[in-house]
Design an enzyme around this catalytic site. Sequence first.
Site, mmCIF file in Angstrom:
data_model
loop_
_atom_site.group_PDB
_atom_site.id
_atom_site.type_symbol
_atom_site.label_atom_id
_atom_site.label_comp_id
_atom_site.label_asym_id
_atom_site.label_seq_id
_atom_site.Cartn_x
_atom_site.Cartn_y
_atom_site.Cartn_z
ATOM 1 N N VAL A 82 -12.391 25.041 -11.981
ATOM 2 C CA VAL A 82 -13.201 23.992 -12.620
ATOM 3 C C VAL A 82 -14.088 24.637 -13.679
ATOM 4 O O VAL A 82 -14.906 25.509 -13.384
ATOM 5 C CB VAL A 82 -14.052 23.234 -11.583
ATOM 6 N N LYS A 83 -13.884 24.183 -14.921
ATOM 7 C CA LYS A 83 -14.630 24.766 -16.051
ATOM 8 C C LYS A 83 -15.858 23.899 -16.315
ATOM 9 O O LYS A 83 -15.740 22.678 -16.495
ATOM 10 C CB LYS A 83 -13.708 24.799 -17.277
ATOM 11 N N LEU A 84 -17.011 24.549 -16.321
ATOM 12 C CA LEU A 84 -18.294 23.839 -16.424
ATOM 13 C C LEU A 84 -19.099 24.418 -17.574
ATOM 14 O O LEU A 84 -19.017 25.624 -17.834
ATOM 15 C CB LEU A 84 -19.098 24.051 -15.136
#
Length: 217
Positions: A82-84
């Site tokens: 998950v890219k945040l």
Amino acid sequence: MKFFVDTAMLDEIRDLAEYGLLDGVTTNPSLIARSGRDFKETVAQICAMVDGPVSAEVAATDAPGMIAEGEVLAALAPNVVVKLPTTLDGLKACRHFAGQGIQTNLTLCFTANQALLVAKAGATYVSPFVGRLDDLNLDGMALIRDIRTIYDNFAFDTQILAASIRNANHISAAAIAGADVATAPAAVIRGLIRHPLTDAGLATFSADWAATGQSIL
Ligand code: E4P
């Protein structure tokens, strides 16, 4: 150093995988928009093609929204990262996913202090954007070196994912600076093997071999 390809194009991913040059994939909303493809379907297809981590970026900018979207993305495949965004809300979401054992990639990192906070929040990867700093006449590679020093000083296990890589020199410099991973466009990765002296030398060897009239087979 691991290589991730920065793309949403399946043919580019397939091609690099055939050379054994692919350890993972990163995508971002701009790459998805450029591909014209459905986001979740594309991420699921990439994850099925690649054994390694595949970064898929949330669109929300508040922590509850990032957590909700990140859970949907993480459910697409076990290798989704998950890219945040590197913001306070991003840190909150990062802490949430670290507690769940879900991998994260904190993107748009431009300072050593941001990288320090990202590691404290338990991120799997931090993505310092080398090329975008160089675009402003700053030293993107100095940031990689500073983060390496900080992470080594405190034994953080967050991996440094050198991002916004634009050319071959960026890759070798990131490797020398101690980045764990570089993510780059497919053309940059394929171009690393090229050298005019290799081509010229091969042409000479081929011509000389032909002149012998011999065959190995
Ligand atoms: C990384 O995850 C980003 O998608 C990417 O490296 C950004 O590169 P750019 O600055 O060339 O757009």
